[in-house]
Each structure stands twice: as structure tokens, then as C-alpha cells.
Design a protein around this motif. Sequence first.
Motif: not given
Length: 134
Positions: A60-68
Motif C-alpha cells: 500500500g505504501s509503495m503503491a501510494a508513492n507511485l501515485h504521488a
Amino acid sequence: MTGLEWATHRGMGALAEKMGIEFTEFTVERAVATMPVEGNTQPVGLLHGGAYVVLGESLGSMAANLHAGPGRLAVGIDINATHTRSATSGFVTGVCTPVHLGRTMTVHEIAVSDEQGRRCSTIRITNLIKTVDA
């Protein structure tokens, strides 16, 4: 650079690496990773509940950072998990999908299943997106 190349280049962090987590698919819409049960168990041989959460937060954190995107950082502000089955051998697979992808906040759900496709845990993580100081 693809999402999987980005994730591989960035790295998952020391804890995820120690736990044997490996990304197999990585986009903003869907991120998938596997984790071995062996080495991540409670004394009675069940996959540790915290191990499910580490897998979920890693995804979840890695996916959020890709989105960011560049110049911004996603940091976890809330996580919860409901364990519905116990894995005792083999690998588990986490599938992370977005519930909300906003400008300053993301919410992801991670479904973790055993090798028979049975859901073992459902994790929800909320990340705050902030600008990185230069």
C-alpha cells in the motif's frame, strides 16, 4: 520506466527484504507481491498477523508513492487488518487495489490469500501525500 521497474529500483526497505517479500506486478491500479510463510510464523506455526500487515503496508505504501509521483512522499497514517484464515506453509500473495487516489491522501485495500486462493487477511491502509522539501 514501468511501475515494477520503479519499485525494484526504489527498493522495498530492509524489513520487507528480510521477510522475503517480492513484487510480481506493480502499477497504480494494482500491485501484487508474494511472501513466504516459512520464517514469518508465530511459535505455533501460523503466519504471524504482523507479517500480513508488513506485506500490506509494503504494497500500500509503495503503491501510494507511485501515485504521488516525483517530489512527493506518501506516508502511512492509518492501517488495520482483519485476519480470517491462517496460512501454515508455502507462500501468501497480496493484491493491492486503490479505494481512493487523491491529491493529498490515498486509501488502498490489500487482500492476502494462500496458495489455494483462500483469503487469509484483509488490510486497509491510508497514506498522506506530502511535498518533499528540497
